[in-house]
Design a protein around this motif. Structure first.
Motif, PDB file in Angstrom:
ATOM      1  N   MET A  37       0.570  -0.914   0.047  1.00 54.95           N
ATOM      2  CA  MET A  37       0.048   0.051   0.002  1.00 54.95           C
ATOM      3  C   MET A  37       0.853   1.179   0.205  1.00 54.95           C
ATOM      4  O   MET A  37       1.615   1.494   0.830  1.00 54.95           O
ATOM      5  N   ALA A  38       0.549   2.154  -1.013  1.00 50.90           N
ATOM      6  CA  ALA A  38       1.411   3.397  -0.814  1.00 50.90           C
ATOM      7  C   ALA A  38       0.669   4.506  -0.197  1.00 50.90           C
ATOM      8  O   ALA A  38      -0.459   4.496  -0.209  1.00 50.90           O
ATOM      9  N   TYR A  39       1.601   5.156   0.641  1.00 51.32           N
ATOM     10  CA  TYR A  39       0.988   6.131   1.528  1.00 51.32           C
ATOM     11  C   TYR A  39       1.466   7.470   0.933  1.00 51.32           C
ATOM     12  O   TYR A  39       2.404   7.851   0.327  1.00 51.32           O
ATOM     13  N   SER A  40       0.567   8.405   1.416  1.00 54.64           N
ATOM     14  CA  SER A  40       0.865   9.754   0.901  1.00 54.64           C
ATOM     15  C   SER A  40       2.097  10.301   1.535  1.00 54.64           C
ATOM     16  O   SER A  40       2.419   9.774   2.859  1.00 54.64           O
ATOM     17  N   SER A  41       2.714  11.445   1.316  1.00 56.75           N
ATOM     18  CA  SER A  41       3.861  12.067   2.052  1.00 56.75           C
ATOM     19  C   SER A  41       3.381  12.544   3.491  1.00 56.75           C
ATOM     20  O   SER A  41       4.112  12.422   4.323  1.00 56.75           O
ATOM     21  N   THR A  42       2.144  12.852   3.478  1.00 55.88           N
ATOM     22  CA  THR A  42       1.605  13.341   5.068  1.00 55.88           C
ATOM     23  C   THR A  42       1.431  11.901   5.927  1.00 55.88           C
ATOM     24  O   THR A  42       1.897  12.067   7.038  1.00 55.88           O
ATOM     25  N   GLU A  43       1.039  10.981   5.278  1.00 53.33           N
ATOM     26  CA  GLU A  43       0.772   9.648   5.762  1.00 53.33           C
ATOM     27  C   GLU A  43       1.906   9.185   6.567  1.00 53.33           C
ATOM     28  O   GLU A  43       2.222   8.800   7.488  1.00 53.33           O
ATOM     29  N   LYS A  44       3.124   9.480   5.641  1.00 52.69           N
ATOM     30  CA  LYS A  44       4.322   8.865   5.890  1.00 52.69           C
ATOM     31  C   LYS A  44       4.830   9.666   7.143  1.00 52.69           C
ATOM     32  O   LYS A  44       5.635   9.171   7.975  1.00 52.69           O
ATOM     33  N   ILE A  45       4.862  11.125   6.905  1.00 56.32           N
ATOM     34  CA  ILE A  45       5.317  11.853   7.993  1.00 56.32           C
ATOM     35  C   ILE A  45       4.649  11.556   9.295  1.00 56.32           C
ATOM     36  O   ILE A  45       5.430  11.293  10.507  1.00 56.32           O
ATOM     37  N   LEU A  46       3.482  11.378   9.294  1.00 61.86           N
ATOM     38  CA  LEU A  46       2.706  10.921  10.612  1.00 61.86           C
ATOM     39  C   LEU A  46       3.277   9.736  11.120  1.00 61.86           C
ATOM     40  O   LEU A  46       3.453   9.484  12.424  1.00 61.86           O
ATOM     41  N   ARG A  47       3.108   8.437  10.193  1.00 66.98           N
ATOM     42  CA  ARG A  47       3.585   7.117  10.523  1.00 66.98           C
ATOM     43  C   ARG A  47       5.074   7.191  11.370  1.00 66.98           C
ATOM     44  O   ARG A  47       5.102   6.654  12.093  1.00 66.98           O
ATOM     45  N   ASP A  48       6.013   7.990  10.596  1.00 67.09           N
ATOM     46  CA  ASP A  48       7.250   8.005  11.076  1.00 67.09           C
ATOM     47  C   ASP A  48       7.381   8.532  12.386  1.00 67.09           C
ATOM     48  O   ASP A  48       8.274   8.352  13.072  1.00 67.09           O
ATOM     49  N   GLN A  49       6.343   9.427  12.692  1.00 67.67           N
ATOM     50  CA  GLN A  49       6.487   9.898  14.142  1.00 67.67           C
ATOM     51  C   GLN A  49       5.637   9.159  15.107  1.00 67.67           C
ATOM     52  O   GLN A  49       5.398   9.507  16.327  1.00 67.67           O
ATOM     53  N   GLY A  50       5.053   8.020  14.517  1.00 66.66           N
ATOM     54  CA  GLY A  50       4.502   7.052  15.430  1.00 66.66           C
ATOM     55  C   GLY A  50       2.816   7.441  15.676  1.00 66.66           C
ATOM     56  O   GLY A  50       2.291   6.993  16.771  1.00 66.66           O
ATOM     57  N   ILE A  51       2.445   8.259  14.971  1.00 62.39           N
ATOM     58  CA  ILE A  51       1.000   8.850  14.775  1.00 62.39           C
ATOM     59  C   ILE A  51       0.034   8.204  14.272  1.00 62.39           C
ATOM     60  O   ILE A  51       0.513   8.006  12.923  1.00 62.39           O
ATOM     61  N   ARG A  52      -0.869   7.656  14.705  1.00 57.74           N
ATOM     62  CA  ARG A  52      -2.035   6.796  13.978  1.00 57.74           C
ATOM     63  C   ARG A  52      -2.665   7.826  12.835  1.00 57.74           C
ATOM     64  O   ARG A  52      -3.178   9.002  13.100  1.00 57.74           O
ATOM     65  N   CYS A  53      -2.617   7.419  11.661  1.00 59.86           N
ATOM     66  CA  CYS A  53      -3.219   8.243  10.502  1.00 59.86           C
ATOM     67  C   CYS A  53      -4.625   7.951  10.396  1.00 59.86           C
ATOM     68  O   CYS A  53      -5.455   6.853  10.314  1.00 59.86           O
ATOM     69  N   THR A  54      -5.310   9.104  10.596  1.00 55.89           N
ATOM     70  CA  THR A  54      -6.701   9.320  10.290  1.00 55.89           C
ATOM     71  C   THR A  54      -7.146  10.291   9.389  1.00 55.89           C
ATOM     72  O   THR A  54      -6.200  11.363   9.428  1.00 55.89           O
ATOM     73  N   ARG A  55      -8.273  10.555   8.921  1.00 60.72           N
ATOM     74  CA  ARG A  55      -8.395  11.462   8.059  1.00 60.72           C
ATOM     75  C   ARG A  55      -8.389  12.874   8.663  1.00 60.72           C
ATOM     76  O   ARG A  55      -7.864  13.779   7.878  1.00 60.72           O
TER      77      ARG A  55
END
Length: 80
Positions: free
Chosen positions: A1-19
């Motif tokens: 699954m490809a993530y957007s750059s924003t989703e990658k930034i959030l995931r890299d910080q350990g933040i769960r991605c929500t809309r």
């Protein structure tokens, strides 16, 4: 699954991605200057979907705790 750059930034910080979190981050990153939570709330609701003001404050706290934004205190209130 490809993530957007924003989703990658959030995931890299350990933040769960929500809309709402993605929308809040993208709006915050696109604004020149330092908006208040209320300013950000208006922009997010205009560009994306309705997000409660409480969600804005809670998300900004998470972003601040992980270093994605900083809170600036002034006599006029908090800005991010």
């Amino acid at each position: 699954m490809a993530y957007s750059s924003t989703e990658k930034i959030l995931r890299d910080q350990g933040i769960r991605c929500t809309r709402p979190r993605v929308a809040i981050y993208e709006c915050l990153a696109s604004i020149d200057g330092h908006p208040t939570a209320e300013d950000l709330h208006s922009i997010v609701c205009e560009r994306y979907e309705h997000v409660s003001l409480a969600t804005i404050y809670n998300t900004l706290t998470v972003f601040e705790e992980t270093g994605l934004c900083r809170k600036i205190q002034s006599s006029a209130g908090s800005r991010f």
